[in-house]
Design a protein around this motif. Sequence first.
Motif, PDB file in Angstrom:
ATOM      1  N   TYR A  80       2.339  11.518  -5.621  1.00 40.67           N
ATOM      2  CA  TYR A  80       3.263  12.605  -5.272  1.00 40.67           C
ATOM      3  C   TYR A  80       3.968  13.169  -6.509  1.00 40.67           C
ATOM      4  O   TYR A  80       4.290  14.342  -6.555  1.00 40.67           O
ATOM      5  N   LYS A  81       4.167  12.316  -7.520  1.00 42.31           N
ATOM      6  CA  LYS A  81       4.756  12.833  -8.780  1.00 42.31           C
ATOM      7  C   LYS A  81       3.845  13.863  -9.405  1.00 42.31           C
ATOM      8  O   LYS A  81       4.279  14.752 -10.127  1.00 42.31           O
ATOM      9  N   ARG A  82       2.553  13.733  -9.143  1.00 46.28           N
ATOM     10  CA  ARG A  82       1.582  14.724  -9.663  1.00 46.28           C
ATOM     11  C   ARG A  82       1.323  15.831  -8.655  1.00 46.28           C
ATOM     12  O   ARG A  82       0.321  16.525  -8.723  1.00 46.28           O
ATOM     13  N   ASN A  83       2.205  15.919  -7.661  1.00 45.97           N
ATOM     14  CA  ASN A  83       2.182  17.034  -6.696  1.00 45.97           C
ATOM     15  C   ASN A  83       1.054  17.001  -5.681  1.00 45.97           C
ATOM     16  O   ASN A  83       0.622  18.062  -5.213  1.00 45.97           O
ATOM     17  N   ALA A  84       0.556  15.803  -5.341  1.00 47.62           N
ATOM     18  CA  ALA A  84      -0.442  15.732  -4.259  1.00 47.62           C
ATOM     19  C   ALA A  84       0.144  16.396  -3.012  1.00 47.62           C
ATOM     20  O   ALA A  84       1.330  16.255  -2.723  1.00 47.62           O
ATOM     21  N   ARG A  85      -0.708  17.113  -2.277  1.00 51.39           N
ATOM     22  CA  ARG A  85      -0.232  17.782  -1.059  1.00 51.39           C
ATOM     23  C   ARG A  85      -0.088  16.773   0.076  1.00 51.39           C
ATOM     24  O   ARG A  85       0.831  16.840   0.868  1.00 51.39           O
ATOM     25  N   GLN A  86      -1.026  15.834   0.123  1.00 54.65           N
ATOM     26  CA  GLN A  86      -1.079  14.899   1.249  1.00 54.65           C
ATOM     27  C   GLN A  86      -1.738  13.610   0.788  1.00 54.65           C
ATOM     28  O   GLN A  86      -2.721  13.671   0.043  1.00 54.65           O
ATOM     29  N   VAL A  87      -1.202  12.474   1.225  1.00 59.03           N
ATOM     30  CA  VAL A  87      -1.832  11.191   0.899  1.00 59.03           C
ATOM     31  C   VAL A  87      -2.177  10.459   2.194  1.00 59.03           C
ATOM     32  O   VAL A  87      -1.340  10.321   3.088  1.00 59.03           O
ATOM     33  N   SER A  88      -3.431  10.028   2.302  1.00 60.57           N
ATOM     34  CA  SER A  88      -3.868   9.184   3.411  1.00 60.57           C
ATOM     35  C   SER A  88      -4.351   7.881   2.789  1.00 60.57           C
ATOM     36  O   SER A  88      -5.212   7.897   1.915  1.00 60.57           O
ATOM     37  N   ALA A  89      -3.771   6.771   3.221  1.00 59.74           N
ATOM     38  CA  ALA A  89      -4.180   5.470   2.678  1.00 59.74           C
ATOM     39  C   ALA A  89      -5.051   4.762   3.704  1.00 59.74           C
ATOM     40  O   ALA A  89      -4.751   4.779   4.900  1.00 59.74           O
ATOM     41  N   ILE A  90      -6.157   4.175   3.229  1.00 59.04           N
ATOM     42  CA  ILE A  90      -7.033   3.404   4.113  1.00 59.04           C
ATOM     43  C   ILE A  90      -7.005   1.949   3.646  1.00 59.04           C
ATOM     44  O   ILE A  90      -7.339   1.650   2.494  1.00 59.04           O
ATOM     45  N   CYS A  91      -6.561   1.063   4.528  1.00 54.90           N
ATOM     46  CA  CYS A  91      -6.503  -0.368   4.223  1.00 54.90           C
ATOM     47  C   CYS A  91      -7.218  -1.119   5.341  1.00 54.90           C
ATOM     48  O   CYS A  91      -7.364  -0.595   6.452  1.00 54.90           O
ATOM     49  N   LEU A  92      -7.644  -2.332   5.053  1.00 53.55           N
ATOM     50  CA  LEU A  92      -8.264  -3.137   6.104  1.00 53.55           C
ATOM     51  C   LEU A  92      -7.208  -3.954   6.847  1.00 53.55           C
ATOM     52  O   LEU A  92      -7.109  -3.906   8.059  1.00 53.55           O
ATOM     53  N   LEU A  93      -6.406  -4.703   6.085  1.00 58.11           N
ATOM     54  CA  LEU A  93      -5.395  -5.569   6.693  1.00 58.11           C
ATOM     55  C   LEU A  93      -4.014  -5.217   6.183  1.00 58.11           C
ATOM     56  O   LEU A  93      -3.836  -4.927   4.998  1.00 58.11           O
ATOM     57  N   ALA A  94      -3.024  -5.304   7.085  1.00 54.87           N
ATOM     58  CA  ALA A  94      -1.634  -5.111   6.665  1.00 54.87           C
ATOM     59  C   ALA A  94      -0.794  -6.255   7.216  1.00 54.87           C
ATOM     60  O   ALA A  94      -1.071  -6.781   8.298  1.00 54.87           O
ATOM     61  N   ALA A  95       0.235  -6.614   6.470  1.00 60.79           N
ATOM     62  CA  ALA A  95       1.223  -7.580   6.963  1.00 60.79           C
ATOM     63  C   ALA A  95       2.411  -6.792   7.517  1.00 60.79           C
ATOM     64  O   ALA A  95       2.762  -5.744   6.963  1.00 60.79           O
ATOM     65  N   PRO A  96       3.039  -7.291   8.578  1.00 58.31           N
ATOM     66  CA  PRO A  96       4.208  -6.589   9.129  1.00 58.31           C
ATOM     67  C   PRO A  96       5.300  -6.372   8.075  1.00 58.31           C
ATOM     68  O   PRO A  96       5.963  -5.331   8.060  1.00 58.31           O
ATOM     69  N   GLU A  97       5.450  -7.352   7.166  1.00 54.80           N
ATOM     70  CA  GLU A  97       6.486  -7.231   6.132  1.00 54.80           C
ATOM     71  C   GLU A  97       6.220  -6.020   5.227  1.00 54.80           C
ATOM     72  O   GLU A  97       7.139  -5.315   4.817  1.00 54.80           O
ATOM     73  N   GLY A  98       4.944  -5.804   4.909  1.00 57.65           N
ATOM     74  CA  GLY A  98       4.588  -4.676   4.037  1.00 57.65           C
ATOM     75  C   GLY A  98       4.790  -3.348   4.746  1.00 57.65           C
ATOM     76  O   GLY A  98       5.246  -2.371   4.139  1.00 57.65           O
ATOM     77  N   LEU A  99       4.463  -3.315   6.028  1.00 59.31           N
ATOM     78  CA  LEU A  99       4.662  -2.071   6.786  1.00 59.31           C
ATOM     79  C   LEU A  99       6.156  -1.741   6.849  1.00 59.31           C
ATOM     80  O   LEU A  99       6.555  -0.585   6.677  1.00 59.31           O
ATOM     81  N   GLN A 100       6.956  -2.775   7.069  1.00 57.02           N
ATOM     82  CA  GLN A 100       8.405  -2.538   7.135  1.00 57.02           C
ATOM     83  C   GLN A 100       8.935  -2.055   5.779  1.00 57.02           C
ATOM     84  O   GLN A 100       9.744  -1.129   5.704  1.00 57.02           O
ATOM     85  N   TYR A 101       8.432  -2.671   4.705  1.00 59.04           N
ATOM     86  CA  TYR A 101       8.858  -2.263   3.360  1.00 59.04           C
ATOM     87  C   TYR A 101       8.545  -0.776   3.132  1.00 59.04           C
ATOM     88  O   TYR A 101       9.370  -0.022   2.625  1.00 59.04           O
ATOM     89  N   LEU A 102       7.349  -0.373   3.523  1.00 59.90           N
ATOM     90  CA  LEU A 102       6.958   1.030   3.310  1.00 59.90           C
ATOM     91  C   LEU A 102       7.788   1.964   4.193  1.00 59.90           C
ATOM     92  O   LEU A 102       8.209   3.035   3.739  1.00 59.90           O
ATOM     93  N   GLN A 103       8.040   1.558   5.435  1.00 58.03           N
ATOM     94  CA  GLN A 103       8.858   2.412   6.319  1.00 58.03           C
ATOM     95  C   GLN A 103      10.239   2.600   5.707  1.00 58.03           C
ATOM     96  O   GLN A 103      10.819   3.683   5.768  1.00 58.03           O
ATOM     97  N   GLU A 104      10.783   1.544   5.078  1.00 61.81           N
ATOM     98  CA  GLU A 104      12.155   1.624   4.547  1.00 61.81           C
ATOM     99  C   GLU A 104      12.217   2.290   3.181  1.00 61.81           C
ATOM    100  O   GLU A 104      13.216   2.891   2.836  1.00 61.81           O
ATOM    101  N   ASN A 105      11.135   2.148   2.406  1.00 64.15           N
ATOM    102  CA  ASN A 105      11.206   2.617   1.015  1.00 64.15           C
ATOM    103  C   ASN A 105      10.403   3.872   0.723  1.00 64.15           C
ATOM    104  O   ASN A 105      10.520   4.429  -0.361  1.00 64.15           O
TER     105      ASN A 105
END
Length: 211
Positions: free
Chosen positions: A147-172
Amino acid sequence: MQVHHIDHPLLAHKLTVLRKQETPSMIFRQVTEELVMLLAYEATRDLAVVDVDIQTPVTATTGKEIAKPRPLVVPILRAGLGMLDGMVRMAPTAEVGFLGMIRDDETLNIVTYAERLPKDLTGRHVFLLDPMLATGGTLAEACRFLYKRNARQVSAICLLAAPEGLQYLQENLNDIDMNLYIAAIDDHLDENAYIVPGLGDAGDRLYGVAG
Ligand SMILES: O=P(O)(O)OC[C@H]1O[C@H](OP(=O)(O)OP(=O)(O)O)[C@H](O)[C@@H]1O
Ligand SMILES: O=c1cc[nH]c(=O)[nH]1
Ligand SMILES: [Mg+2]
């Protein structure tokens, strides 16, 4: 951030193959590629297209093509590299950039050790690839970088997520509009910030143990 948890029997079956500790690297790489192709189908639903005039053997008509600027696929090295072939097979007109990031397993700090991306991402839809979202630190850092380089949209594709990481991203990452596509949300992180039940270290499973 919008989380898209893709619940599908084929994904569940293939993920189980990856989770098994006896699965060898060769099969792990092949199944990772297959999983990405399935996730890419969902993650590219909002890809911009344009009308094009074409001629079929029967008549003139209008078709669709992926719009320019071309989508940019960015695997986060090392483990994200295992997802690249599957993704570009599904989105063959995409360009590819690279981000090398490693999580210090003691401090959990993220070090960016390589970057080969266009300097200006204005108007670009970027697809970040990384199989594991554990604390969320790596994905957050990568997303901010784009986003610092002005991307219009970011879609991330992951296989596994931990609830802690999802919460971190929602908050940060609440200031950032990102879509996250995942095949499974696991139970928790262990004391070393590894995903449980997880599949171990994805980079090591793909490429062998790093020194
Ligand atoms: O959500 P986080 O807590 O930041 O952890 C996730 C990161 O850890 C793994 O990479 P790793 O640092 O092991 O590098 P590698 O791909 O070279 O093995 C994984 O591929 C993610 O990039
Ligand atoms: O479980 C985990 C956590 C971080 N990185 C991995 O490769 N696996
Ligand atoms: Mg690793």
